[in-house]
Write a protein that holds these residues in place. Structure first.
Motif, PDB file in Angstrom:
ATOM      1  N   THR A   8     -28.535  -1.620  28.669  1.00 30.96           N
ATOM      2  CA  THR A   8     -28.808   0.512  29.465  1.00 30.96           C
ATOM      3  C   THR A   8     -30.114  -1.020  30.958  1.00 30.96           C
ATOM      4  O   THR A   8     -30.393  -1.765  30.510  1.00 30.96           O
ATOM      5  CB  THR A   8     -29.714   1.057  28.518  1.00 30.96           C
ATOM      6  N   ASN A   9     -30.520   0.757  31.606  1.00 26.74           N
ATOM      7  CA  ASN A   9     -31.104   0.182  32.612  1.00 26.74           C
ATOM      8  C   ASN A   9     -32.528  -0.190  31.738  1.00 26.74           C
ATOM      9  O   ASN A   9     -32.703  -0.954  32.052  1.00 26.74           O
ATOM     10  CB  ASN A   9     -31.624   1.798  32.885  1.00 26.74           C
ATOM     11  N   GLN A  10     -33.209  -0.135  30.547  1.00 28.00           N
ATOM     12  CA  GLN A  10     -34.173  -0.041  30.162  1.00 28.00           C
ATOM     13  C   GLN A  10     -34.067  -1.637  29.914  1.00 28.00           C
ATOM     14  O   GLN A  10     -35.078  -2.506  30.134  1.00 28.00           O
ATOM     15  CB  GLN A  10     -34.966   0.413  29.205  1.00 28.00           C
ATOM     16  N   GLU A  11     -32.925  -2.447  28.990  1.00 25.10           N
ATOM     17  CA  GLU A  11     -32.392  -3.318  28.724  1.00 25.10           C
ATOM     18  C   GLU A  11     -32.845  -4.900  29.845  1.00 25.10           C
ATOM     19  O   GLU A  11     -33.239  -5.524  29.831  1.00 25.10           O
ATOM     20  CB  GLU A  11     -31.694  -3.605  27.907  1.00 25.10           C
ATOM     21  N   ILE A  12     -31.901  -3.974  30.959  1.00 25.76           N
ATOM     22  CA  ILE A  12     -31.764  -4.859  31.895  1.00 25.76           C
ATOM     23  C   ILE A  12     -32.858  -4.655  32.864  1.00 25.76           C
ATOM     24  O   ILE A  12     -33.385  -6.217  33.436  1.00 25.76           O
ATOM     25  CB  ILE A  12     -31.117  -4.286  32.784  1.00 25.76           C
ATOM     26  N   GLU A  13     -34.362  -3.816  32.924  1.00 24.56           N
ATOM     27  CA  GLU A  13     -35.539  -4.118  33.342  1.00 24.56           C
ATOM     28  C   GLU A  13     -36.434  -5.329  32.356  1.00 24.56           C
ATOM     29  O   GLU A  13     -36.876  -6.514  33.542  1.00 24.56           O
ATOM     30  CB  GLU A  13     -36.400  -2.970  33.494  1.00 24.56           C
ATOM     31  N   VAL A 151     -16.362  -7.450  31.602  1.00 19.35           N
ATOM     32  CA  VAL A 151     -18.353  -7.177  31.479  1.00 19.35           C
ATOM     33  C   VAL A 151     -18.006  -6.618  33.515  1.00 19.35           C
ATOM     34  O   VAL A 151     -17.758  -7.598  33.810  1.00 19.35           O
ATOM     35  CB  VAL A 151     -18.989  -8.248  31.614  1.00 19.35           C
ATOM     36  N   GLN A 152     -18.556  -5.442  33.385  1.00 19.35           N
ATOM     37  CA  GLN A 152     -18.771  -5.068  35.107  1.00 19.35           C
ATOM     38  C   GLN A 152     -20.477  -4.995  35.216  1.00 19.35           C
ATOM     39  O   GLN A 152     -21.503  -4.175  34.047  1.00 19.35           O
ATOM     40  CB  GLN A 152     -18.549  -3.822  35.532  1.00 19.35           C
ATOM     41  N   VAL A 153     -21.329  -4.929  35.748  1.00 18.15           N
ATOM     42  CA  VAL A 153     -23.111  -4.475  36.050  1.00 18.15           C
ATOM     43  C   VAL A 153     -22.828  -3.716  37.059  1.00 18.15           C
ATOM     44  O   VAL A 153     -22.365  -3.782  38.506  1.00 18.15           O
ATOM     45  CB  VAL A 153     -23.493  -6.013  36.021  1.00 18.15           C
ATOM     46  N   VAL A 154     -23.350  -2.879  36.832  1.00 15.53           N
ATOM     47  CA  VAL A 154     -23.304  -1.498  38.123  1.00 15.53           C
ATOM     48  C   VAL A 154     -25.124  -1.900  38.114  1.00 15.53           C
ATOM     49  O   VAL A 154     -26.265  -0.956  36.746  1.00 15.53           O
ATOM     50  CB  VAL A 154     -22.917  -0.251  37.417  1.00 15.53           C
ATOM     51  N   PHE A 155     -25.788  -1.929  39.775  1.00 17.59           N
ATOM     52  CA  PHE A 155     -26.869  -1.501  40.175  1.00 17.59           C
ATOM     53  C   PHE A 155     -26.910   0.190  40.824  1.00 17.59           C
ATOM     54  O   PHE A 155     -26.359  -0.369  41.887  1.00 17.59           O
ATOM     55  CB  PHE A 155     -27.474  -2.680  40.916  1.00 17.59           C
ATOM     56  N   ASP A 156     -27.756   0.654  39.699  1.00 11.47           N
ATOM     57  CA  ASP A 156     -27.870   1.857  41.247  1.00 11.47           C
ATOM     58  C   ASP A 156     -28.987   1.610  41.436  1.00 11.47           C
ATOM     59  O   ASP A 156     -30.186   2.003  41.224  1.00 11.47           O
ATOM     60  CB  ASP A 156     -27.495   3.268  39.592  1.00 11.47           C
ATOM     61  N   GLY A 160     -30.771   3.231  37.807  1.00 14.72           N
ATOM     62  CA  GLY A 160     -29.313   3.637  36.883  1.00 14.72           C
ATOM     63  C   GLY A 160     -28.465   2.958  36.626  1.00 14.72           C
ATOM     64  O   GLY A 160     -27.430   3.161  35.892  1.00 14.72           O
ATOM     65  N   ASP A 161     -29.851   1.600  36.351  1.00 17.87           N
ATOM     66  CA  ASP A 161     -28.649   0.253  36.049  1.00 17.87           C
ATOM     67  C   ASP A 161     -28.393  -0.067  35.294  1.00 17.87           C
ATOM     68  O   ASP A 161     -28.399   0.715  33.741  1.00 17.87           O
ATOM     69  CB  ASP A 161     -29.645  -1.069  37.003  1.00 17.87           C
ATOM     70  N   TYR A 162     -27.062  -0.659  34.404  1.00 16.79           N
ATOM     71  CA  TYR A 162     -26.249  -0.620  33.438  1.00 16.79           C
ATOM     72  C   TYR A 162     -25.250  -1.911  33.573  1.00 16.79           C
ATOM     73  O   TYR A 162     -24.659  -1.967  34.336  1.00 16.79           O
ATOM     74  CB  TYR A 162     -26.093   0.670  32.814  1.00 16.79           C
ATOM     75  N   ALA A 163     -24.770  -2.483  32.340  1.00 17.47           N
ATOM     76  CA  ALA A 163     -23.945  -3.155  32.180  1.00 17.47           C
ATOM     77  C   ALA A 163     -22.942  -2.364  31.284  1.00 17.47           C
ATOM     78  O   ALA A 163     -23.530  -2.238  30.203  1.00 17.47           O
ATOM     79  CB  ALA A 163     -24.260  -4.587  31.739  1.00 17.47           C
ATOM     80  N   PHE A 164     -21.386  -2.411  31.201  1.00 20.22           N
ATOM     81  CA  PHE A 164     -20.428  -2.146  30.002  1.00 20.22           C
ATOM     82  C   PHE A 164     -19.212  -3.252  30.228  1.00 20.22           C
ATOM     83  O   PHE A 164     -19.125  -4.182  31.268  1.00 20.22           O
ATOM     84  CB  PHE A 164     -20.565  -0.947  30.644  1.00 20.22           C
ATOM     85  N   LEU A 165     -19.092  -3.010  28.692  1.00 20.37           N
ATOM     86  CA  LEU A 165     -17.811  -3.808  28.642  1.00 20.37           C
ATOM     87  C   LEU A 165     -16.667  -3.344  28.533  1.00 20.37           C
ATOM     88  O   LEU A 165     -16.686  -1.726  27.773  1.00 20.37           O
ATOM     89  CB  LEU A 165     -18.260  -4.654  27.403  1.00 20.37           C
ATOM     90  N   SER A 166     -15.559  -3.124  29.403  1.00 20.21           N
ATOM     91  CA  SER A 166     -14.084  -2.215  29.335  1.00 20.21           C
ATOM     92  C   SER A 166     -13.162  -3.253  29.023  1.00 20.21           C
ATOM     93  O   SER A 166     -13.218  -4.191  28.896  1.00 20.21           O
ATOM     94  CB  SER A 166     -13.906  -1.779  30.097  1.00 20.21           C
TER      95      SER A 166
END
Length: 166
Positions: A8-13, A151-156, A160-166
């Protein structure tokens, strides 16, 4: 395909702060270091690390954008700094996801042409599917995934940064 959020954003921070502290501990005896981010997400991640470093240390941090052709990594690599600007300094090469290691190893090879005081690597997500003998010295999370997963990382820019697995 569903998105399985892995950070999540908080975890990335939190990961960014931890990596910044680890970098500071490693380069505490230096006055200046270069944070080189591999385009495009690696550059954003590098900027976030540099920002965190500037709040916790007195290190002079220079940012360097590294452009690697990910389809043809053997092609010449372009950097936003000339070699003299990072020569004889500590350098941290940053990317968002370490998958096969291809991009990272070719980028590492580029920087080996210049004498550096210390050379380290940092990634947010290490996928453990390496095809080359490259490792991340600093990593946010180590993840064992199948080769079919992505795995993709989204820097917003709105935080609203987050990383997800698809």
């Amino acid at each position: 395909m569903s998105k399985n959020i892995i950070l999540t954003n908080q975890e990335i921070e939190h990961k960014i702060k931890r990596i910044a502290y680890q970098i500071y501990e490693t380069f505490v005896d230096e006055e200046e270091i270069v944070i080189a981010g591999i385009a495009s997400n690696g550059c954003i991640f590098a900027q976030k690390i540099a920002s965190a470093l500037s709040t916790i240390s007195t290190l002079k941090v220079s940012l360097c954008d590294v452009k690697v052709d990910k389809q043809n990594p053997h092609l010449p690599i372009q950097t936003s700094l000339i070699k003299e600007e990072y020569s004889n300094k500590g350098l941290v090469l940053v990317d968002d996801v370490l998958n096969s290691g291809t991009t990272l190893i070719y980028a590492v090879r580029h920087f080996l042409d210049v004498p550096l005081k210390k050379f380290k690597t940092a990634v947010l997500v290490d996928r453990n599917h390496k095809k080359y003998p490259v490792k991340a010295d600093f990593k946010g999370i180590s993840l064992s995934t199948s080769l079919l997963e992505h795995v993709q990382v989204v820097f917003d820019e709105n935080g609203g940064d987050y990383a997800f697995l698809s």
